[in-house]
Design a protein around this motif. Sequence first.
Motif, mmCIF file in Angstrom:
data_model
loop_
_atom_site.group_PDB
_atom_site.id
_atom_site.type_symbol
_atom_site.label_atom_id
_atom_site.label_comp_id
_atom_site.label_asym_id
_atom_site.label_seq_id
_atom_site.Cartn_x
_atom_site.Cartn_y
_atom_site.Cartn_z
ATOM 1 N N ALA A 166 -7.508 -9.054 0.074
ATOM 2 C CA ALA A 166 -6.215 -9.230 -0.612
ATOM 3 C C ALA A 166 -5.074 -8.905 0.344
ATOM 4 C CB ALA A 166 -6.153 -8.362 -1.863
ATOM 5 N N ARG A 167 -4.844 -9.804 1.300
ATOM 6 C CA ARG A 167 -3.737 -9.628 2.241
ATOM 7 C C ARG A 167 -2.412 -9.594 1.474
ATOM 8 N NH1 ARG A 167 -6.019 -8.872 7.516
ATOM 9 N NH2 ARG A 167 -7.845 -10.205 7.717
ATOM 10 N N GLY A 168 -1.571 -8.620 1.797
ATOM 11 C CA GLY A 168 -0.288 -8.466 1.125
ATOM 12 C C GLY A 168 -0.320 -7.539 -0.069
ATOM 13 N N ALA A 169 -1.508 -7.119 -0.511
ATOM 14 C CA ALA A 169 -1.593 -6.184 -1.637
ATOM 15 C C ALA A 169 -1.101 -4.803 -1.208
ATOM 16 C CB ALA A 169 -3.023 -6.090 -2.146
ATOM 17 N N LYS A 170 -0.603 -4.056 -2.175
ATOM 18 C CA LYS A 170 -0.126 -2.692 -1.921
ATOM 19 C C LYS A 170 -1.092 -1.698 -2.550
ATOM 20 C CE LYS A 170 3.705 -1.320 -3.925
ATOM 21 N NZ LYS A 170 5.155 -1.162 -4.172
ATOM 22 N N VAL A 171 -1.505 -0.695 -1.772
ATOM 23 C CA VAL A 171 -2.442 0.320 -2.247
ATOM 24 C C VAL A 171 -1.759 1.679 -2.169
ATOM 25 C CG1 VAL A 171 -4.727 1.336 -1.968
ATOM 26 C CG2 VAL A 171 -4.354 -1.063 -1.338
ATOM 27 N N THR A 172 -1.749 2.394 -3.292
ATOM 28 C CA THR A 172 -1.144 3.724 -3.354
ATOM 29 C C THR A 172 -2.213 4.746 -3.710
ATOM 30 O OG1 THR A 172 0.970 2.787 -4.067
ATOM 31 C CG2 THR A 172 0.664 5.146 -4.387
ATOM 32 N N ALA A 173 -2.290 5.792 -2.911
ATOM 33 C CA ALA A 173 -3.229 6.884 -3.149
ATOM 34 C C ALA A 173 -2.449 8.106 -3.617
ATOM 35 C CB ALA A 173 -4.007 7.195 -1.877
ATOM 36 N N PHE A 174 -2.706 8.553 -4.838
ATOM 37 C CA PHE A 174 -2.077 9.754 -5.380
ATOM 38 C C PHE A 174 -2.978 10.939 -5.046
ATOM 39 C CE2 PHE A 174 -0.501 6.211 -7.836
ATOM 40 C CZ PHE A 174 0.848 6.470 -7.932
ATOM 41 N N THR A 175 -2.476 11.846 -4.223
ATOM 42 C CA THR A 175 -3.293 12.934 -3.704
ATOM 43 C C THR A 175 -3.108 14.213 -4.500
ATOM 44 O OG1 THR A 175 -1.618 13.727 -2.149
ATOM 45 C CG2 THR A 175 -3.049 11.927 -1.404
ATOM 46 N N ALA A 176 -4.027 15.130 -4.316
ATOM 47 C CA ALA A 176 -3.974 16.396 -5.044
ATOM 48 C C ALA A 176 -2.812 17.264 -4.585
ATOM 49 C CB ALA A 176 -5.296 17.143 -4.869
ATOM 50 N N GLN A 177 -2.462 17.204 -3.287
ATOM 51 C CA GLN A 177 -1.485 18.132 -2.737
ATOM 52 C C GLN A 177 -0.264 17.467 -2.117
ATOM 53 O OE1 GLN A 177 -3.682 20.254 0.262
ATOM 54 N NE2 GLN A 177 -5.426 20.624 -1.083
ATOM 55 N N SER A 178 -0.407 16.232 -1.656
ATOM 56 C CA SER A 178 0.591 15.671 -0.734
ATOM 57 C C SER A 178 1.403 14.524 -1.303
ATOM 58 C CB SER A 178 -0.119 15.192 0.539
ATOM 59 O OG SER A 178 -1.008 16.165 1.009
ATOM 60 N N GLY A 179 1.383 14.336 -2.610
ATOM 61 C CA GLY A 179 2.134 13.237 -3.195
ATOM 62 C C GLY A 179 1.430 11.911 -2.996
ATOM 63 N N ALA A 180 2.195 10.825 -3.025
ATOM 64 C CA ALA A 180 1.636 9.480 -2.945
ATOM 65 C C ALA A 180 1.715 8.952 -1.516
ATOM 66 C CB ALA A 180 2.382 8.550 -3.894
ATOM 67 N N LEU A 181 0.625 8.337 -1.067
ATOM 68 C CA LEU A 181 0.564 7.655 0.218
ATOM 69 C C LEU A 181 0.402 6.166 -0.050
ATOM 70 C CD1 LEU A 181 -2.009 10.009 1.997
ATOM 71 C CD2 LEU A 181 0.490 10.180 2.062
ATOM 72 N N THR A 182 1.175 5.338 0.624
ATOM 73 C CA THR A 182 1.171 3.901 0.370
ATOM 74 C C THR A 182 0.801 3.136 1.627
ATOM 75 O OG1 THR A 182 2.856 4.106 -1.346
ATOM 76 C CG2 THR A 182 2.544 1.922 -0.395
ATOM 77 N N ARG A 183 -0.054 2.121 1.457
ATOM 78 C CA ARG A 183 -0.411 1.220 2.543
ATOM 79 C C ARG A 183 -0.331 -0.222 2.027
ATOM 80 N NH1 ARG A 183 0.051 5.597 4.404
ATOM 81 N NH2 ARG A 183 -1.508 6.832 5.546
ATOM 82 N N ILE A 184 -0.038 -1.153 2.938
ATOM 83 C CA ILE A 184 -0.010 -2.577 2.613
ATOM 84 C C ILE A 184 -1.106 -3.268 3.397
ATOM 85 C CG2 ILE A 184 1.347 -4.714 2.781
ATOM 86 C CD1 ILE A 184 3.847 -2.929 2.423
ATOM 87 N N ILE A 185 -1.929 -4.051 2.700
ATOM 88 C CA ILE A 185 -3.001 -4.783 3.369
ATOM 89 C C ILE A 185 -2.366 -5.865 4.235
ATOM 90 C CG2 ILE A 185 -5.110 -6.111 3.084
ATOM 91 C CD1 ILE A 185 -5.293 -3.225 2.085
ATOM 92 N N ASP A 186 -2.646 -5.803 5.522
ATOM 93 C CA ASP A 186 -1.896 -6.585 6.499
ATOM 94 C C ASP A 186 -2.251 -8.071 6.444
ATOM 95 O OD1 ASP A 186 0.020 -6.493 8.665
ATOM 96 O OD2 ASP A 186 -1.625 -7.128 9.940
ATOM 97 N N GLY A 187 -1.204 -8.889 6.454
ATOM 98 C CA GLY A 187 -1.368 -10.333 6.531
ATOM 99 C C GLY A 187 -0.901 -10.880 7.857
ATOM 100 N N GLY A 188 -0.570 -10.000 8.784
ATOM 101 C CA GLY A 188 -0.034 -10.404 10.082
ATOM 102 C C GLY A 188 1.078 -9.460 10.465
ATOM 103 N N SER A 189 0.985 -8.856 11.653
ATOM 104 C CA SER A 189 2.002 -7.895 12.072
ATOM 105 C C SER A 189 1.803 -7.603 13.543
ATOM 106 C CB SER A 189 1.892 -6.590 11.261
ATOM 107 O OG SER A 189 0.714 -5.886 11.591
#
Length: 547
Positions: free
Chosen positions: A446-469
């Motif tokens: 899923a190129r272009g999808a956004k993934v957010t990880a909600f962590t126990a201590q550090s808030g939310a971390l966000t990554r975007i599945i790369d479609g070219g960069s």
Amino acid sequence: MWGSGLLLLLVTLWYQSDAQNSEPMLKDVTQSMLPPDSVNNPTQLNYGMAVTDVDGDGDLEVVVAGYNGPNLVLKYDRTLNKLVNIAIDDRNSPYYALRDRGGNAIGVTACDVDGDGREEIYFLNTNNAYSGRATYSDKLFKFRNGRYEDLLSDELNIRRGVANHMAGRSVACIDRKGTGRYAIYVANYAQGRVGPHVLLEMDETASDLSKGVIALSNVAAEAGVNKLTGGRGVVVGPILNQAKSDVFCDNENGPNFLFKNKGDGTFVDMARQAGVDDQYQHGRGVALADFNGDGKTDIVYGNWNGPHRLYLQTSDSKFRNIATGGFAAPSPIRTVIAADFDNDKELEVFFNNIAYRGNAPNRLFRVSRRTNADPLIQELNVGDAAEPEGRGTGGTVTDLDGDGKLDLLLAHGESAQQPISVFKVTQGLSNTWLRVIPRTRLGAFARGAKVTAFTAQSGALTRIIDGGSGYLCEMEPVAHFGLGSDEVKVLEVSWSDGTTFSRTLVTGEMNSVVEIAYPKEGVVSVLANDTQCGSGFTVKEGRCAGI
């Protein structure tokens, strides 16, 4: 007494921080992983790199654009613990056509164009043309009839005249309508009125998938992106939109483009209004990331021998440059990569330079989130990856051996023939990690999808599945999260059609690869009311949200 104690504490903390920053981050493992030879790692001019599953076995391979030699497909052999080129000079090989020696390839990207769940591979071929028209067309390879075949060489597509014969630079993939079928965005380098940007996608009405007939169309004019400029870097993802894919282009001899997806697959250029037109600079490598943890997509890129930029997105969809000092220092920049190399929860930015007039060492910076303040930018010891005499052109990151740590591969070329380099991380080896692979509704990455990880201590971390960069390149189709000693409580994936799905994770899923399928019709994402989303978040309407 208190003053001297405080001073000692500050000195100790400074020393510890400085010592950490002075430890080399990356170690050269080329001789053990990919020793130079005429088949697997020839000394030649190479440019772009892309990461995809070429052979369909579930593992990721690195595709390399060979300029004065064949394109390469580097696969990690778990028995030999080495990278092996599977695109060999054997016409019976299913990967033989990918070599395409005559193309003088510069850029490469991969995505599922026809919706069969397997990614096609697009090579941008310059054929020695700097700008305007080239004499050799680009190639779009599909796995068909047991081997890779060029769709642009099909008689149907020859009649349609869709093959790009322009001198381009970067390529990227975009699911502009959220269907799971991707278009190829080509940043051409125009010469006068010749060579606008291209958006190549499957014409569903003229295709017959049951017979392997894929009709292609250039829809750049329809989409509103057929601009004429000195095209350079391209990156795709939900930038101004929350989920739908937008396109950012950092250009040369003209302003940058920031194409906002209007929701119907057409775009409007918002670069000037957003404050990222930067029209007097010459863009190269570019990447997307959320550097300050506010959930908004930020943009980092390098300007050729000009000030590099790190644009934070503000609440009103405008951008503010926070790059200063060494980070902004001009250099002969090529690739720019944003990733968490040492798995410490904070992103690093890697600048890959080309030593075309004397030494030009590569550099690495940590961008650390801070509460109620801009991120702290610190230069790190890049280690062996400095390559002061390296003729850097392209680069990419992926986890080759499955140890949860990103490996860096660098290509070289243009001004001198050099083999590919491979580097492993030396820091944060005991840190926790998580890798997430979301799939489209049709089963592809899923190129272009956004993934957010909600962590126990550090808030939310966000990554975007790369479609070219990067520049000429494409990173792996994986959201890589370094976690330090933290863990992820909830994962949330947003696809380019706006669909969102969340699921809880347990401690045992850390240090693993998690695949997230596109939710079936009728399946909704609902978290229990007592679900703890992690630090600073609570459940609202079945999703994690800020308190």
